[in-house]
Design a protein around this motif. Structure first.
Motif, PDB file in Angstrom:
ATOM      1  N   MET B   1       0.814  -1.202   0.000  1.00  0.00           N
ATOM      2  CA  MET B   1       0.000   0.000   0.000  1.00  0.00           C
ATOM      3  C   MET B   1       0.851   1.257   0.000  1.00  0.00           C
ATOM      4  O   MET B   1       1.932   1.263   0.530  1.00  0.00           O
ATOM      5  N   GLY B   2       0.300   2.284  -0.590  1.00  0.00           N
ATOM      6  CA  GLY B   2       0.985   3.555  -0.538  1.00  0.00           C
ATOM      7  C   GLY B   2       2.113   3.716  -1.550  1.00  0.00           C
ATOM      8  O   GLY B   2       2.766   4.725  -1.581  1.00  0.00           O
ATOM      9  N   GLY B   3       2.331   2.700  -2.374  1.00  0.00           N
ATOM     10  CA  GLY B   3       3.374   2.802  -3.374  1.00  0.00           C
ATOM     11  C   GLY B   3       2.907   3.680  -4.527  1.00  0.00           C
ATOM     12  O   GLY B   3       1.776   4.142  -4.551  1.00  0.00           O
ATOM     13  N   ASN B   4       3.759   3.915  -5.468  1.00  0.00           N
ATOM     14  CA  ASN B   4       3.374   4.759  -6.570  1.00  0.00           C
ATOM     15  C   ASN B   4       3.320   3.965  -7.853  1.00  0.00           C
ATOM     16  O   ASN B   4       4.245   3.255  -8.189  1.00  0.00           O
ATOM     17  N   ARG B  96       4.918  -9.679  10.151  1.00  0.00           N
ATOM     18  CA  ARG B  96       3.611  -9.601   9.516  1.00  0.00           C
ATOM     19  C   ARG B  96       2.808 -10.881   9.753  1.00  0.00           C
ATOM     20  O   ARG B  96       1.655 -10.852  10.162  1.00  0.00           O
ATOM     21  N   ASN B 180      -0.978  -3.024  -3.262  1.00  0.00           N
ATOM     22  CA  ASN B 180       0.319  -2.349  -3.265  1.00  0.00           C
ATOM     23  C   ASN B 180       0.225  -0.870  -3.620  1.00  0.00           C
ATOM     24  O   ASN B 180       0.895  -0.040  -3.023  1.00  0.00           O
ATOM     25  N   GLN B 201      -9.097  -5.196  10.249  1.00  0.00           N
ATOM     26  CA  GLN B 201      -7.801  -4.535  10.210  1.00  0.00           C
ATOM     27  C   GLN B 201      -7.813  -3.537   9.066  1.00  0.00           C
ATOM     28  O   GLN B 201      -8.344  -3.828   7.998  1.00  0.00           O
ATOM     29  N   MET B 202      -7.219  -2.382   9.305  1.00  0.00           N
ATOM     30  CA  MET B 202      -7.150  -1.402   8.233  1.00  0.00           C
ATOM     31  C   MET B 202      -5.808  -0.716   8.200  1.00  0.00           C
ATOM     32  O   MET B 202      -5.203  -0.453   9.226  1.00  0.00           O
ATOM     33  N   ASP B 203      -5.392  -0.462   7.006  1.00  0.00           N
ATOM     34  CA  ASP B 203      -4.116   0.143   6.716  1.00  0.00           C
ATOM     35  C   ASP B 203      -4.404   1.216   5.672  1.00  0.00           C
ATOM     36  O   ASP B 203      -5.159   0.945   4.744  1.00  0.00           O
ATOM     37  N   GLY B 204      -3.873   2.426   5.843  1.00  0.00           N
ATOM     38  CA  GLY B 204      -4.135   3.467   4.850  1.00  0.00           C
ATOM     39  C   GLY B 204      -5.110   4.500   5.377  1.00  0.00           C
ATOM     40  O   GLY B 204      -5.341   4.591   6.574  1.00  0.00           O
ATOM     41  N   LYS B 205      -5.646   5.310   4.470  1.00  0.00           N
ATOM     42  CA  LYS B 205      -6.501   6.434   4.860  1.00  0.00           C
ATOM     43  C   LYS B 205      -7.878   6.305   4.251  1.00  0.00           C
ATOM     44  O   LYS B 205      -8.008   6.205   3.038  1.00  0.00           O
ATOM     45  N   LEU B 206      -8.909   6.347   5.085  1.00  0.00           N
ATOM     46  CA  LEU B 206     -10.279   6.348   4.581  1.00  0.00           C
ATOM     47  C   LEU B 206     -11.119   7.296   5.414  1.00  0.00           C
ATOM     48  O   LEU B 206     -10.897   7.434   6.616  1.00  0.00           O
ATOM     49  N   THR B 207     -12.113   7.940   4.774  1.00  0.00           N
ATOM     50  CA  THR B 207     -13.043   8.758   5.548  1.00  0.00           C
ATOM     51  C   THR B 207     -14.097   7.831   6.146  1.00  0.00           C
ATOM     52  O   THR B 207     -14.209   6.656   5.779  1.00  0.00           O
ATOM     53  N   ILE B 211     -15.518   4.133   4.675  1.00  0.00           N
ATOM     54  CA  ILE B 211     -15.559   2.893   5.449  1.00  0.00           C
ATOM     55  C   ILE B 211     -16.961   2.295   5.420  1.00  0.00           C
ATOM     56  O   ILE B 211     -17.149   1.095   5.210  1.00  0.00           O
TER      57      ILE B 211
END
Lengths: 254, 244
Positions: B1-4, B96, B180, B201-207, B211
């Protein structure tokens, strides 16, 4: 085990009358104190007291090699040690699953908040700053995740980034890391049908499930459910709303 | 996650594998594929290939780990060193997989009637042979069937599903690239009889609203996934002679 069973029954008996064993309301946190810069040898540090729980965080900043798929970004690494002096239930040895989980949940909150721009830690090709956050649990009276998350955010607030001059790390002069927005972590414990915030150790013995929610001003940045119990969708949404409401209060301690 | 990623993950409302935003990947499950285990199941879910097995209830070792009130549940989730398209992985559990094993174990503790088997242990093994995103969800969905096939009494047969955010849209069932390069991913396990959430479980950004939308997609996926589970479990007994 017998003593734990008795304590557990007491917690449950109190909850039946909508009371907590220490007189707090269901969403009330214990007294919080945050002391910053408590470790002179670290680039950032903080000690948090949450009731009788005490957590120390030391942050070192070192030269590192970037990850292959993130060549232009610095490194953020969070580890946790449950020191054997902190509780009769902690044993020396390799990291327990609880300490690994705690470190990873704190890590996710900080990383996903995007409050730290990892690209700002780039130095030159194959050279970046690595920020190493080490969480030391000193005294365990419950809710280690929130105490550790708050201590980590406090230790990273004002973190000194050394200078890199002519192949050398100069720690005497430094710049201050920009860290905004900051995440706030809230852990809720479900005991039977009741949900309480900031469980103490005795309440943790009685709890069925736990939900940690980390938030910034606009976003949920980490969720972690744990324990054998369950939550409904509505409970999760209500707890998310509550966490947004309480964020500034919690961060005001830093 | 969060990759470009420079490549878009959604084009004209369709994802890189042609799926709609709320569309699941292909799922096939086979129950009873190992001889020694008390129960086993293999799941192919998109590019995931996961083998799960259950041993127990059996005597708990070491003895000091046993509990006189209920069975102890253990779970080992691990990715095989050859399970990723990238470099060779490690054979041993990493941080992990230790964390995932812990939350999976707790989800299973919720459904297993552990009080029926004091001093014993139920062991659940989840081996990811090929991984392509949302492996913990596929693993839990299969291991539930391995438990059922082992005859372990349970309150429900849970399933798990992921959702996340890619290119600004909430989507169901993330595959590897979406995980990814996406903005957030959520893994959740649900007990279909009561709609309780037993893994989250959550990873990253959500409003908040994102959700909520993801939750709705996840609960809607129950029909399809639980039917696959039921059919796989039933097929185990289809050709069995019934003896008096």
């Amino acid at each position: 085990m017998i003593i734990e069973e008795v304590k557990k029954d007491t917690v449950i008996d109190f909850l039946k009358e909508k009371k907590r064993i220490d007189g707090r309301s269901f969403d009330e946190y214990r007294p919080i104190t945050v002391e910053k810069n408590v470790i002179s040898t670290a680039e950032g540090s903080a000690r948090v007291r949450l009731g009788k729980t005490q957590v120390l965080v030391g942050v070192k900043v070192d030269l590192g090699v970037p990850f292959k798929d993130r060549q232009d970004e610095g490194i953020l690494s969070v580890s946790a040690e449950f020191l054997p002096l902190a509780s009769p239930t902690f044993e020396p040895g390799p990291p327990s699953e609880d300490s690994i989980e705690l470190a990873r949940v704190v890590d996710r909150g900080i990383r996903s908040s995007e409050g730290i721009d990892l690209k700002s830690l780039y130095i030159e090709e194959e050279k970046v700053w690595g920020i190493y956050v080490d969480i030391y649990i000193l005294d365990h009276d419950g809710n280690l995740i929130d105490a550790a998350a708050l201590a980590s955010v406090a230790a990273l607030d004002g973190l000194k980034i050394p200078k890199y001059i002519d192949g050398e790390v100069i720690r005497e002069t430094s710049t201050i890391l920009n860290f905004n927005p900051k995440p706030a972590s809230f852990t809720y414990s479900k005991i039977g049908k009741d949900i309480i915030a900031d469980a103490s150790y005795v309440e943790e013995i009685a709890r069925d499930a736990r939900l940690t929610i980390a938030v910034t001003d606009q976003h949920v940045v980490a969720l972690q459910k744990s324990g054998s119990g369950s939550f409904t969708k509505d409970e999760v949404m209500n707890l998310i709303d509550n966490s947004f409401k309480k964020r500034m209060d919690l961060l005001s301690y830093i | 996650m969060g990759g470009n990623s420079s490549e878009p993950l959604i084009i004209d409302g369709k994802r890189i594998d042609g799926r709609l935003l709320d569309q699941l990947r292909e799922i096939t499950i086979k129950v009873g594929i190992l001889n020694n285990a008390n129960g086993s199941a293999q799941i192919h879910w998109g590019g995931n290939n996961i083998l799960t097995a259950v041993y127990g209830p059996r005597e708990c070792f070491p003895k000091r780990a046993a509990n006189p009130y209920h069975a102890v549940v253990r779970c080992r989730y691990i990715m095989a060193p050859f399970s990723s398209l990238e470099e060779h992985g490690r054979t041993r559990p990493n941080r992990r997989s230790i964390e995932i094993s812990k939350v999976l174990k707790e989800a299973f503790e919720n459904v297993i009637l552990t009080e029926k088997y004091p001093n014993s242990v139920v062991e659940i093994f989840i081996e990811v042979l090929e991984g392509n995103g949302s492996t913990r969800c596929a693993g839990l969905t299969a291991a539930s069937l391995a438990l059922a096939a082992a005859g372990i009494p349970m309150k429900d047969i849970p399933f798990a599903i992921s959702f996340g955010k890619i290119d600004g849209e909430i989507v169901l069932d993330l595959k590897k690239e979406e995980d990814n390069y996406g903005d957030a991913d959520v893994a959740m396990a649900i007990k279909p009889l009561t709609n309780e959430i037993i893994l989250l479980q959550m990873d990253g950004k959500l409003t908040r609203e994102e959700i909520l939308k993801g939750f709705e997609m996840a609960f809607d996926s129950a029909k399809i996934i639980t039917k696959k589970q039921r059919d796989a479990l039933m097929s185990l007994y289809e050709n069995e002679e019934i003896e008096d």
